[in-house]
Design a protein around this motif. Sequence first.
Motif, PDB file in Angstrom:
ATOM      1  N   LEU A 178     -21.455 -21.743 -31.560  1.00 54.61           N
ATOM      2  CA  LEU A 178     -20.293 -22.580 -31.844  1.00 54.61           C
ATOM      3  C   LEU A 178     -20.566 -24.025 -31.458  1.00 54.61           C
ATOM      4  N   ASN A 179     -20.456 -24.915 -32.430  1.00 46.22           N
ATOM      5  CA  ASN A 179     -20.471 -26.350 -32.174  1.00 46.22           C
ATOM      6  C   ASN A 179     -19.031 -26.835 -32.113  1.00 46.22           C
ATOM      7  N   VAL A 180     -18.676 -27.514 -31.043  1.00 48.66           N
ATOM      8  CA  VAL A 180     -17.319 -28.039 -30.872  1.00 48.66           C
ATOM      9  C   VAL A 180     -17.393 -29.561 -30.928  1.00 48.66           C
ATOM     10  N   ALA A 181     -16.675 -30.153 -31.888  1.00 47.24           N
ATOM     11  CA  ALA A 181     -16.608 -31.614 -32.008  1.00 47.24           C
ATOM     12  C   ALA A 181     -15.205 -32.068 -31.667  1.00 47.24           C
ATOM     13  N   CYS A 182     -15.080 -32.845 -30.609  1.00 45.52           N
ATOM     14  CA  CYS A 182     -13.754 -33.279 -30.171  1.00 45.52           C
ATOM     15  C   CYS A 182     -13.852 -34.642 -29.480  1.00 45.52           C
ATOM     16  N   PRO A 183     -12.756 -35.407 -29.468  1.00 45.88           N
ATOM     17  CA  PRO A 183     -12.776 -36.691 -28.773  1.00 45.88           C
ATOM     18  C   PRO A 183     -12.894 -36.487 -27.259  1.00 45.88           C
ATOM     19  N   GLU A 184     -13.352 -37.510 -26.584  1.00 46.10           N
ATOM     20  CA  GLU A 184     -13.433 -37.468 -25.127  1.00 46.10           C
ATOM     21  C   GLU A 184     -12.043 -37.214 -24.540  1.00 46.10           C
ATOM     22  N   GLY A 185     -11.968 -36.298 -23.612  1.00 42.64           N
ATOM     23  CA  GLY A 185     -10.696 -35.963 -22.986  1.00 42.64           C
ATOM     24  C   GLY A 185      -9.971 -34.818 -23.648  1.00 42.64           C
ATOM     25  N   TYR A 186     -10.497 -34.319 -24.772  1.00 41.92           N
ATOM     26  CA  TYR A 186      -9.828 -33.244 -25.502  1.00 41.92           C
ATOM     27  C   TYR A 186     -10.738 -32.026 -25.677  1.00 41.92           C
ATOM     28  N   ALA A 187     -11.736 -31.917 -24.820  1.00 42.77           N
ATOM     29  CA  ALA A 187     -12.654 -30.779 -24.874  1.00 42.77           C
ATOM     30  C   ALA A 187     -11.962 -29.516 -24.350  1.00 42.77           C
ATOM     31  N   PRO A 188     -12.491 -28.356 -24.693  1.00 37.19           N
ATOM     32  CA  PRO A 188     -11.930 -27.105 -24.162  1.00 37.19           C
ATOM     33  C   PRO A 188     -12.064 -27.042 -22.641  1.00 37.19           C
ATOM     34  N   ASP A 189     -11.446 -26.041 -22.062  1.00 33.28           N
ATOM     35  CA  ASP A 189     -11.460 -25.835 -20.615  1.00 33.28           C
ATOM     36  C   ASP A 189     -12.888 -25.766 -20.089  1.00 33.28           C
ATOM     37  N   ASN A 190     -13.173 -26.515 -19.033  1.00 35.88           N
ATOM     38  CA  ASN A 190     -14.523 -26.588 -18.473  1.00 35.88           C
ATOM     39  C   ASN A 190     -15.040 -25.237 -17.993  1.00 35.88           C
ATOM     40  N   ASP A 191     -14.179 -24.461 -17.345  1.00 38.28           N
ATOM     41  CA  ASP A 191     -14.608 -23.155 -16.848  1.00 38.28           C
ATOM     42  C   ASP A 191     -14.995 -22.234 -18.005  1.00 38.28           C
ATOM     43  N   LEU A 192     -14.220 -22.296 -19.081  1.00 33.75           N
ATOM     44  CA  LEU A 192     -14.522 -21.469 -20.251  1.00 33.75           C
ATOM     45  C   LEU A 192     -15.839 -21.902 -20.883  1.00 33.75           C
ATOM     46  N   LEU A 193     -16.046 -23.212 -20.972  1.00 31.74           N
ATOM     47  CA  LEU A 193     -17.307 -23.719 -21.524  1.00 31.74           C
ATOM     48  C   LEU A 193     -18.497 -23.303 -20.658  1.00 31.74           C
ATOM     49  N   SER A 194     -18.336 -23.414 -19.354  1.00 36.49           N
ATOM     50  CA  SER A 194     -19.433 -23.064 -18.439  1.00 36.49           C
ATOM     51  C   SER A 194     -19.825 -21.593 -18.568  1.00 36.49           C
ATOM     52  N   ALA A 195     -18.834 -20.753 -18.770  1.00 32.82           N
ATOM     53  CA  ALA A 195     -19.100 -19.322 -18.894  1.00 32.82           C
ATOM     54  C   ALA A 195     -19.743 -18.962 -20.225  1.00 32.82           C
ATOM     55  N   HIS A 196     -19.714 -19.890 -21.185  1.00 37.61           N
ATOM     56  CA  HIS A 196     -20.253 -19.605 -22.519  1.00 37.61           C
ATOM     57  C   HIS A 196     -21.282 -20.663 -22.940  1.00 37.61           C
ATOM     58  N   GLU A 197     -21.942 -21.282 -21.974  1.00 38.69           N
ATOM     59  CA  GLU A 197     -22.829 -22.397 -22.301  1.00 38.69           C
ATOM     60  C   GLU A 197     -24.009 -21.986 -23.181  1.00 38.69           C
ATOM     61  N   SER A 198     -24.363 -20.722 -23.179  1.00 34.65           N
ATOM     62  CA  SER A 198     -25.493 -20.270 -24.001  1.00 34.65           C
ATOM     63  C   SER A 198     -25.150 -20.204 -25.485  1.00 34.65           C
ATOM     64  N   CYS A 199     -23.862 -20.192 -25.824  1.00 37.07           N
ATOM     65  CA  CYS A 199     -23.486 -20.042 -27.233  1.00 37.07           C
ATOM     66  C   CYS A 199     -22.533 -21.132 -27.715  1.00 37.07           C
ATOM     67  N   VAL A 200     -22.311 -22.175 -26.896  1.00 32.22           N
ATOM     68  CA  VAL A 200     -21.405 -23.262 -27.273  1.00 32.22           C
ATOM     69  C   VAL A 200     -22.050 -24.605 -26.955  1.00 32.22           C
ATOM     70  N   THR A 201     -21.979 -25.543 -27.911  1.00 35.78           N
ATOM     71  CA  THR A 201     -22.445 -26.908 -27.704  1.00 35.78           C
ATOM     72  C   THR A 201     -21.319 -27.861 -28.066  1.00 35.78           C
ATOM     73  N   VAL A 202     -21.044 -28.833 -27.203  1.00 38.16           N
ATOM     74  CA  VAL A 202     -19.967 -29.797 -27.435  1.00 38.16           C
ATOM     75  C   VAL A 202     -20.554 -31.112 -27.932  1.00 38.16           C
ATOM     76  N   PHE A 203     -19.965 -31.661 -28.990  1.00 41.44           N
ATOM     77  CA  PHE A 203     -20.402 -32.911 -29.608  1.00 41.44           C
ATOM     78  C   PHE A 203     -19.265 -33.924 -29.605  1.00 41.44           C
ATOM     79  N   ASP A 204     -19.626 -35.212 -29.553  1.00 42.02           N
ATOM     80  CA  ASP A 204     -18.654 -36.275 -29.799  1.00 42.02           C
ATOM     81  C   ASP A 204     -18.523 -36.565 -31.291  1.00 42.02           C
ATOM     82  N   ASP A 205     -19.636 -36.427 -31.999  1.00 42.68           N
ATOM     83  CA  ASP A 205     -19.701 -36.800 -33.409  1.00 42.68           C
ATOM     84  C   ASP A 205     -19.532 -35.564 -34.286  1.00 42.68           C
TER      85      ASP A 205
END
Length: 305
Positions: A178-205
Motif C-alpha cells: 500500500l502506497n499512501v499519499a497524503c498531505p503533511e499532518g494528515y497521515a494515518p495513525d503512527n502506531d498503525l503505520l509502525s506495525a505495518h511498515e513492511s507493507c505500507v509506504t507513505v508519500f507526500d507526492d
Amino acid sequence: MAARHFLTLNDLTINELSDLLDHASFLRREWQAGKVRNSLGNRVLAMIFEKSSTRTRVSFEAGMSQLGGSAMFLSPRDTQLGRGEPIEDSARVISSMVDAVMIRTFAHEKVDRFAQVSRVPVINALTDDFHPCQLLADMQTYREHRGSIAGATVTWVGDGNNMCNSYINAARIFGFHLNVACPEGYAPDNDLLSAHESCVTVFDDPREAARGANLIVTDVWASMGQEQEAEERRKIFAPYQVNPALMDLAAPDALFMHCLPAHRGEEISDDMLDQPGSVVWDEAENRLHAQKALLEFLILGKLEQ
C-alpha cells in the motif's frame, strides 16, 4: 460458543476472508439470476445508526430481506447507546432480542464495548477508526475484475482516515503493498503505520505513489464530523485529486475505487467515475453481497452454497 464479531478485518483469518469473498461473488451471481434464498429466515438484524448513511442502510436492510430475514433501523433517537444507559446494558438487552447487531458510530470504543457483552455477532459498519465492511466490497470487486490482489500495488490518495486504516490492515492480510499519499499532518495513525511498515509506504507526492499502481483508491477530504474543516481541507488537499492524469501514471490496467459519496471536482475530477478503469458502481453494489456473505458467516457460523 462465544459469538464471532467483525469489528476490523483482523477478526477473520485470510482463509475465512477468502472463502467469504468467494461466497459473496456466488451470492451476487445467484441474486442476478433471480434465485430466492432463505438462509436467514426468521432472523433479525438490529441496525444502530449514530452516523447516517445511504449505502450502509440500504445494503444491510436489503441484504437481510434477500436472505429471508429482517432488519430493524435504530436511529440516535431510538436508542440510549452511551446516553444515560451504559453501552454494556444496551448491549445485553438488544442482543437478547435479535440475531446480530450492526453499529455505525463515531468512537470505535463503542463497538468494542458493545461486542464485549453481546450474545450475538456485532458488525462494525463504520467508526472513526475503521470501515471493514467497505474493504470486503473493495476486495471482492478487485477479485472479480483482476483476480488475486496478492503482490499488487495499491495507492491510497487523500486523508489518512478510517478507510485508509482499513486498507493498511488489508495490505498485511491480503498480501499487497500500500502506497499512501497524503498531505503533511494528515497521515494515518503512527502506531498503525509502525506495525505495518513492511507493507505500507507513505508519500507526500501522489504522482510518486501512483506510479505503476494496480489500484488507486480515494475518499472525501472531509468526513462526517469534520464539516467545519471542509474549506481548509479543500485548499490543503487540492493537489491530491484523483483524475485521468494521475491514473495515467498507474499500470495500464489499473482500477479506480471510491467508497462514495463522491464530491466531483474535489477528491476526484468531474469525469473520474466514468473512466474505463473505474469500477465504483460494482464496488457500491458489492457492499450488498459482501455483507450478505458476512451475515451468513456470523449468524450461521458457516457458508453454504
